[in-house]
Scaffold this motif. Sequence first.
Motif, PDB file in Angstrom:
ATOM      1  N   UNK A   1      48.926  68.142  58.452  1.00 53.90           N
ATOM      2  CA  UNK A   1      47.319  67.105  57.557  1.00 53.90           C
ATOM      3  C   UNK A   1      46.934  68.770  56.045  1.00 53.90           C
ATOM      4  N   UNK A   2      46.837  68.379  55.131  1.00 53.39           N
ATOM      5  CA  UNK A   2      46.334  68.968  53.964  1.00 53.39           C
ATOM      6  C   UNK A   2      45.562  68.882  53.513  1.00 53.39           C
TER       7      UNK A   2
ATOM      8  N   UNK B   1      44.632  54.980  62.980  1.00 54.59           N
ATOM      9  CA  UNK B   1      43.207  54.414  63.461  1.00 54.59           C
ATOM     10  C   UNK B   1      42.688  55.898  63.899  1.00 54.59           C
ATOM     11  N   UNK B   2      42.242  56.938  63.456  1.00 51.48           N
ATOM     12  CA  UNK B   2      41.300  58.497  63.606  1.00 51.48           C
ATOM     13  C   UNK B   2      41.066  58.218  62.051  1.00 51.48           C
ATOM     14  N   UNK B   3      39.854  58.410  62.241  1.00 56.75           N
ATOM     15  CA  UNK B   3      39.407  58.994  61.124  1.00 56.75           C
ATOM     16  C   UNK B   3      39.521  60.287  60.851  1.00 56.75           C
ATOM     17  N   UNK B   4      39.958  61.785  59.838  1.00 60.75           N
ATOM     18  CA  UNK B   4      40.160  63.266  59.197  1.00 60.75           C
ATOM     19  C   UNK B   4      38.719  63.037  58.569  1.00 60.75           C
ATOM     20  N   UNK B   5      37.657  64.307  58.554  1.00 61.00           N
ATOM     21  CA  UNK B   5      36.205  64.357  57.870  1.00 61.00           C
ATOM     22  C   UNK B   5      36.645  65.748  57.218  1.00 61.00           C
ATOM     23  N   UNK B   6      36.418  65.063  55.789  1.00 57.17           N
ATOM     24  CA  UNK B   6      36.239  67.110  55.263  1.00 57.17           C
ATOM     25  C   UNK B   6      34.792  67.009  55.343  1.00 57.17           C
ATOM     26  N   UNK B   7      34.568  68.139  55.184  1.00 56.68           N
ATOM     27  CA  UNK B   7      32.605  68.654  54.921  1.00 56.68           C
ATOM     28  C   UNK B   7      32.652  70.391  53.925  1.00 56.68           C
ATOM     29  N   UNK B   8      31.781  69.874  52.929  1.00 55.75           N
ATOM     30  CA  UNK B   8      31.582  70.744  52.344  1.00 55.75           C
ATOM     31  C   UNK B   8      31.126  72.487  52.609  1.00 55.75           C
ATOM     32  N   UNK B   9      31.248  72.374  54.025  1.00 53.27           N
ATOM     33  CA  UNK B   9      30.643  73.523  54.464  1.00 53.27           C
ATOM     34  C   UNK B   9      31.716  74.325  54.962  1.00 53.27           C
ATOM     35  N   UNK B  10      33.339  74.041  55.003  1.00 49.96           N
ATOM     36  CA  UNK B  10      33.792  74.265  55.663  1.00 49.96           C
ATOM     37  C   UNK B  10      35.413  73.422  56.524  1.00 49.96           C
ATOM     38  N   UNK B  11      34.272  72.480  57.023  1.00 49.07           N
ATOM     39  CA  UNK B  11      34.541  71.977  58.193  1.00 49.07           C
ATOM     40  C   UNK B  11      36.252  70.848  57.720  1.00 49.07           C
ATOM     41  N   UNK B  12      36.809  70.466  59.122  1.00 50.77           N
ATOM     42  CA  UNK B  12      37.815  69.413  59.164  1.00 50.77           C
ATOM     43  C   UNK B  12      37.961  68.773  60.684  1.00 50.77           C
TER      44      UNK B  12
END
Length: 282
Positions: A223-224, A182-193
């Motif tokens: 989280x990897x 029930x959680x979202x884990x978001x990665x971004x092109x600019x180095x964010x998690x």
Amino acid sequence: RFWFGTTITVSPSVSDSFIVVAGKGDWNQLSAYSLLDGRRLWEKEAEMPVVSSRIVDEDVFVLLRNGKLFHISMSDGKIMRKLKFDGLFTGAPVYTEKSLVVYSVSGDVYSVSTAPEMEIRSKAKLASRLSGNAILLDSLIVFPVESGHLLFLDKNLNQVKQISLPSGSSWSFPVAVVEYNNLFFVSTRDGGILAMNFAGDVLWQDSFDDVFLYPVAVFDDFVLAGGARGDLYNIDINTGELIWEKRIFSPIVGQPFGFCGRVFVPTESGQIFLLPGFGSSE
């Protein structure tokens, strides 16, 4: 480690028994292997670069950059059916209720039946450009969009919800979203998690001097995240604290995945590295 003898260019597609790898040699190569014994099942040459693939039961659906979708038998690599779309496509197809959802960078979303015939069921045109891998969440499809949002569509491709990511340069270009407990884990092109709940509340967020192009892998305690510069980051799932950072020396080109108690990390060099299935760096 496993070595596939070719440069891996897109995230492998993985099931309980199989892995499908797209590589770049003299041609755009597509290969299927057994995860049980490492045996290569078949290899094909694609006419255009492979964007993504999705294993469904005993078959695999492969999307090419020129908008062609192929239905291929996993057992022998035989092309069973194909369909052509317009546009430049991104991300792995989402499978739901005997349908595939495929989507273009410009925001064209198609629902495609997989049985008995492969044909377009419905189409939607989104106002936002799509920036990465979508996921299925119960009966909803969740898309990361370039404007820094998560967009929710129902199975009829109607928009039902939108969640905004935090403001700031690290969150301007989300490339992947993963759901876990029930959680979202978001990665971004600019180095964010970041980790956030369904209401859009951010539980933690990290920013790294790296580029993330693929989904993170989420396990019970950690989280990897694999970076395009060849670094693997192990992050505490509850706090977002960095546990360790490991240099792989080749860009990581897909979501790490677990199999038989180990963690596999695909790299551009054609090697897939094996790690123990827990949070230490051993």
